[in-house]
Design a protein around this motif. Structure first.
Motif, PDB file in Angstrom:
ATOM      1  N   ALA A 187      -2.495  -1.150   5.791  1.00 45.46           N
ATOM      2  CA  ALA A 187      -2.515  -1.994   6.986  1.00 45.46           C
ATOM      3  C   ALA A 187      -1.345  -2.977   6.974  1.00 45.46           C
ATOM      4  CB  ALA A 187      -3.839  -2.752   7.067  1.00 45.46           C
ATOM      5  N   ARG A 188      -1.093  -3.556   5.816  1.00 45.54           N
ATOM      6  CA  ARG A 188      -0.015  -4.557   5.704  1.00 45.54           C
ATOM      7  C   ARG A 188       1.356  -3.908   5.920  1.00 45.54           C
ATOM      8  NH1 ARG A 188      -1.291  -5.935   1.154  1.00 45.54           N
ATOM      9  NH2 ARG A 188       0.229  -4.777  -0.113  1.00 45.54           N
ATOM     10  N   VAL A 189       1.593  -2.787   5.267  1.00 52.86           N
ATOM     11  CA  VAL A 189       2.895  -2.121   5.378  1.00 52.86           C
ATOM     12  C   VAL A 189       3.090  -1.553   6.785  1.00 52.86           C
ATOM     13  CG1 VAL A 189       4.306  -0.233   4.506  1.00 52.86           C
ATOM     14  CG2 VAL A 189       2.987  -1.628   2.911  1.00 52.86           C
ATOM     15  N   ALA A 190       2.031  -1.024   7.383  1.00 51.10           N
ATOM     16  CA  ALA A 190       2.135  -0.485   8.738  1.00 51.10           C
ATOM     17  C   ALA A 190       2.490  -1.586   9.733  1.00 51.10           C
ATOM     18  CB  ALA A 190       0.831   0.187   9.142  1.00 51.10           C
ATOM     19  N   GLN A 191       1.884  -2.744   9.555  1.00 48.47           N
ATOM     20  CA  GLN A 191       2.193  -3.869  10.437  1.00 48.47           C
ATOM     21  C   GLN A 191       3.656  -4.279  10.299  1.00 48.47           C
ATOM     22  OE1 GLN A 191      -0.261  -7.318   9.831  1.00 48.47           O
ATOM     23  NE2 GLN A 191       0.585  -8.413  11.592  1.00 48.47           N
ATOM     24  N   GLU A 195       6.439  -4.321  13.332  1.00 46.32           N
ATOM     25  CA  GLU A 195       7.004  -5.595  13.791  1.00 46.32           C
ATOM     26  C   GLU A 195       8.451  -5.799  13.369  1.00 46.32           C
ATOM     27  OE1 GLU A 195       4.337  -8.567  12.386  1.00 46.32           O
ATOM     28  OE2 GLU A 195       2.709  -7.984  13.763  1.00 46.32           O
ATOM     29  N   GLN A 196       8.812  -5.361  12.169  1.00 48.33           N
ATOM     30  CA  GLN A 196      10.145  -5.636  11.648  1.00 48.33           C
ATOM     31  C   GLN A 196      11.128  -4.482  11.810  1.00 48.33           C
ATOM     32  OE1 GLN A 196      10.844  -8.744  10.627  1.00 48.33           O
ATOM     33  NE2 GLN A 196       8.708  -9.236  11.148  1.00 48.33           N
ATOM     34  N   ILE A 197      10.621  -3.263  11.831  1.00 47.47           N
ATOM     35  CA  ILE A 197      11.515  -2.107  11.933  1.00 47.47           C
ATOM     36  C   ILE A 197      11.472  -1.490  13.324  1.00 47.47           C
ATOM     37  CG2 ILE A 197      12.114   0.121  10.883  1.00 47.47           C
ATOM     38  CD1 ILE A 197      10.807  -0.793   8.337  1.00 47.47           C
ATOM     39  N   GLY A 198      10.432  -1.804  14.080  1.00 46.82           N
ATOM     40  CA  GLY A 198      10.345  -1.308  15.447  1.00 46.82           C
ATOM     41  C   GLY A 198       9.807   0.100  15.564  1.00 46.82           C
ATOM     42  N   LEU A 199       8.989   0.517  14.612  1.00 45.80           N
ATOM     43  CA  LEU A 199       8.406   1.851  14.665  1.00 45.80           C
ATOM     44  C   LEU A 199       7.086   1.826  15.423  1.00 45.80           C
ATOM     45  CD1 LEU A 199       9.018   3.015  10.974  1.00 45.80           C
ATOM     46  CD2 LEU A 199      10.512   3.270  12.974  1.00 45.80           C
ATOM     47  N   ARG A 200       6.714   2.961  15.994  1.00 43.24           N
ATOM     48  CA  ARG A 200       5.437   3.061  16.681  1.00 43.24           C
ATOM     49  C   ARG A 200       4.892   4.480  16.572  1.00 43.24           C
ATOM     50  NH1 ARG A 200       9.197   3.884  20.678  1.00 43.24           N
ATOM     51  NH2 ARG A 200       8.660   5.314  22.383  1.00 43.24           N
ATOM     52  N   VAL A 201       3.576   4.594  16.632  1.00 36.51           N
ATOM     53  CA  VAL A 201       2.910   5.890  16.568  1.00 36.51           C
ATOM     54  C   VAL A 201       2.566   6.343  17.978  1.00 36.51           C
ATOM     55  CG1 VAL A 201       0.843   7.126  15.811  1.00 36.51           C
ATOM     56  CG2 VAL A 201       1.966   5.520  14.266  1.00 36.51           C
ATOM     57  N   VAL A 202       2.847   7.606  18.271  1.00 37.79           N
ATOM     58  CA  VAL A 202       2.463   8.185  19.558  1.00 37.79           C
ATOM     59  C   VAL A 202       1.695   9.471  19.307  1.00 37.79           C
ATOM     60  CG1 VAL A 202       4.442   7.199  20.752  1.00 37.79           C
ATOM     61  CG2 VAL A 202       4.594   9.522  19.824  1.00 37.79           C
ATOM     62  N   ASP A 317      16.295   8.993   5.943  1.00 41.71           N
ATOM     63  CA  ASP A 317      16.754   7.605   6.028  1.00 41.71           C
ATOM     64  C   ASP A 317      15.633   6.632   6.377  1.00 41.71           C
ATOM     65  OD1 ASP A 317      16.717   8.930   8.504  1.00 41.71           O
ATOM     66  OD2 ASP A 317      18.105   7.497   9.415  1.00 41.71           O
ATOM     67  N   TYR A 318      14.428   7.136   6.642  1.00 34.98           N
ATOM     68  CA  TYR A 318      13.288   6.268   6.909  1.00 34.98           C
ATOM     69  C   TYR A 318      12.230   6.338   5.800  1.00 34.98           C
ATOM     70  CZ  TYR A 318      14.699   4.773  11.556  1.00 34.98           C
ATOM     71  OH  TYR A 318      15.371   4.164  12.601  1.00 34.98           O
ATOM     72  N   GLN A 319      12.498   7.095   4.760  1.00 35.57           N
ATOM     73  CA  GLN A 319      11.561   7.155   3.647  1.00 35.57           C
ATOM     74  C   GLN A 319      11.541   5.827   2.906  1.00 35.57           C
ATOM     75  OE1 GLN A 319      12.656  10.631   1.365  1.00 35.57           O
ATOM     76  NE2 GLN A 319      12.209  12.034   3.054  1.00 35.57           N
ATOM     77  N   GLY A 320      10.337   5.370   2.585  1.00 31.40           N
ATOM     78  CA  GLY A 320      10.180   4.078   1.922  1.00 31.40           C
ATOM     79  C   GLY A 320      10.140   2.891   2.871  1.00 31.40           C
ATOM     80  N   LEU A 321      10.100   3.155   4.187  1.00 31.15           N
ATOM     81  CA  LEU A 321      10.104   2.063   5.175  1.00 31.15           C
ATOM     82  C   LEU A 321       8.762   1.923   5.888  1.00 31.15           C
ATOM     83  CD1 LEU A 321      13.653   2.503   6.792  1.00 31.15           C
ATOM     84  CD2 LEU A 321      12.960   0.991   4.917  1.00 31.15           C
ATOM     85  N   GLY A 322       7.701   2.488   5.339  1.00 33.96           N
ATOM     86  CA  GLY A 322       6.369   2.270   5.893  1.00 33.96           C
ATOM     87  C   GLY A 322       5.855   3.345   6.824  1.00 33.96           C
ATOM     88  N   VAL A 323       6.606   4.440   7.001  1.00 28.40           N
ATOM     89  CA  VAL A 323       6.167   5.496   7.907  1.00 28.40           C
ATOM     90  C   VAL A 323       4.862   6.114   7.420  1.00 28.40           C
ATOM     91  CG1 VAL A 323       6.762   7.711   8.959  1.00 28.40           C
ATOM     92  CG2 VAL A 323       8.524   5.951   8.664  1.00 28.40           C
ATOM     93  N   SER A 357       2.608   9.662  -5.054  1.00 27.50           N
ATOM     94  CA  SER A 357       2.217   8.255  -5.212  1.00 27.50           C
ATOM     95  C   SER A 357       1.734   7.625  -3.908  1.00 27.50           C
ATOM     96  CB  SER A 357       3.393   7.450  -5.767  1.00 27.50           C
ATOM     97  OG  SER A 357       4.480   7.432  -4.853  1.00 27.50           O
ATOM     98  N   GLN A 358       2.069   8.238  -2.756  1.00 25.02           N
ATOM     99  CA  GLN A 358       1.659   7.640  -1.486  1.00 25.02           C
ATOM    100  C   GLN A 358       0.133   7.628  -1.320  1.00 25.02           C
ATOM    101  OE1 GLN A 358       2.568  10.041   2.068  1.00 25.02           O
ATOM    102  NE2 GLN A 358       2.811  11.812   0.727  1.00 25.02           N
ATOM    103  N   TRP A 359      -0.578   8.468  -2.093  1.00 25.54           N
ATOM    104  CA  TRP A 359      -2.024   8.575  -1.963  1.00 25.54           C
ATOM    105  C   TRP A 359      -2.769   7.570  -2.840  1.00 25.54           C
ATOM    106  CZ3 TRP A 359      -3.136  11.816   1.897  1.00 25.54           C
ATOM    107  CH2 TRP A 359      -2.186  12.783   2.222  1.00 25.54           C
TER     108      TRP A 359
END
Length: 377
Positions: A187-191, A195-202, A317-323, A357-359
């Motif tokens: 929840a924390r990383v997704a937020q 908010e900071q990287i501008g990503l969104r789920v569709v 280039d987005y790995q490790g950024l909360g995706v 490790s993501q799990w």
């Protein structure tokens, strides 16, 4: 004992025998999940399988007293061999009774076929592409299989080792219990990612998938994300079109979170679905007379209690950024809404530490070790 013969499949009767080999091997196996039998001949038809644009393929059937007792497919994926600088023939769809004469004859047929084409090593089980079933099960034979992975009897690995095959790579699958609440770390990383990287789920609509080209963008992302992974060969445009039209229409779009950046570029995708293991067992691999009912029922309203995490892909280039956290943040509430109590991933390479490790926040259990074998010709 009747003489064994291995033949190259060249007519409709032999193809029928190829398709029905698993019926006798798994007739009393509670864990085996059959393939959809009507789809198998299409794998060998260049008009229906665009992977044959860059691959050679040959199915074989082993007979004893005119009864099929084993089968295998030989594959030379020229694109993968060029990408990885190897000369390998792959074997796939291997099935055999517990008789060393049968297993050795089948793999010898593939080896000879590959050697005729200049190959110097044999490996498998591997398919035409990384999206086909791969990896022989070597542990956890008591656990039910799935529609997208190989199940095999426990004597298969013993036969492989006795023939001199050695481990090339291993995959593991992850079993998780679905939590009632989203783990705080996700929840924390997704937020932060929102908010900071501008990503969104569709969640894509059919119009976006087919008319706006998002279906193709998803599979182009898979090409990009999976390019460094063992044995991978990029999907061609023809293959992408096949996969988009074959698979995306039937999967619940609520179980396909797509992550976009601020430029509306696809930077991540996860594809999950409710398990079809039990419905496919009831259907016995056939749509008629009643298979369509069991599968349709599972896909529309009577879901199983578990989900299958078919794949996760993130643009490099987005790995490790909360995706990844955004996937879990989105899917866990939906899994609970659908009544899924547990989930299982597809095979993941045992040395892919980042992926495994993501799990960790979900207290994963590592199950179903499966292996790719290799042997010099």
């Amino acid at each position: 004992m009747e003489k064994l013969k291995v033949v190259t499949v060249s007519d409709r009767r032999q193809m029928k025998d190829f398709v029905r080999v698993p019926r006798c091997i798994y007739s009393h196996c509670a864990q085996y999940v059959p393939d959809m039998e009507r789809d198998i001949p299409s794998l060998f038809d260049a008009k229906k399988n665009s992977a044959l644009e860059f691959s050679d393929i040959q199915p074989f059937v082993a007979y004893r007293q005119d009864e099929p007792v084993g089968r295998v497919v030989g594959i030379v994926n020229h694109k993968a061999n060029k990408r990885w600088q190897v000369k390998n023939v792959r074997f796939s769809m291997l099935e055999f009774i517990d008789d060393p004469e049968v297993s050795s004859a089948l793999l010898r047929a593939v080896a000879d076929w590959g050697r005729e084409r200049g190959m110097i090593a044999i490996e498998g089980p591997l398919g035409l592409t990384d999206f086909d079933k791969e990896g022989m099960l070597v542990e956890d034979f008591d656990m039910i299989g799935s529609v997208n992975t190989i199940y095999n009897p426990d004597y298969y690995p013993r036969h492989m080792e006795d023939m001199g095959f050695e481990k090339e790579v291993d995959w593991l699958q992850i079993h998780i219990e679905i939590p009632q609440e989203i783990p705080a770390r996700y929840a924390r990383v997704a937020q932060y990612a929102r908010e900071q990287i501008g990503l969104r789920v569709v969640k894509l609509t059919n119009h976006q998938i087919f008319q706006e080209g998002y279906g193709r963008r998803v599979f182009q992302l898979l090409n990009n994300a999976y390019e460094p992974i063992f044995g991978f060969s990029a999907l061609s445009d023809s293959q992408i079109d096949e996969f988009v039209h074959k698979y995306l229409p039937v999967i619940d779009k609520q179980l396909i979170p797509v992550v976009l950046n601020s430029q509306d570029e696809v930077v991540g995708v996860a594809i999950a679905m409710g398990s079809l293991s039990h419905p496919m067992q009831k259907a016995k691999g056939r749509l008629f007379p009643f298979g369509w009912y069991h599968l349709g029922r599972a896909l529309t309203w009577h879901r199983e209690d578990n989900a299958e995490m078919l794949l996760i892909a993130v643009r490099p280039d987005y790995q490790g950024l909360g995706v990844n956290a955004m996937f879990f943040d989105n899917l866990i509430p939906i899994f609970n809404k659908y009544g899924f109590r547990w989930a299982e991933t597809g095979p993941q390479l045992e040395d892919n530490v980042r992926e495994l490790s993501q799990w960790k926040p979900l207290h994963p259990k590592f199950v179903k070790r499966r292996r790719c074998y290799k042997k010099a010709l």
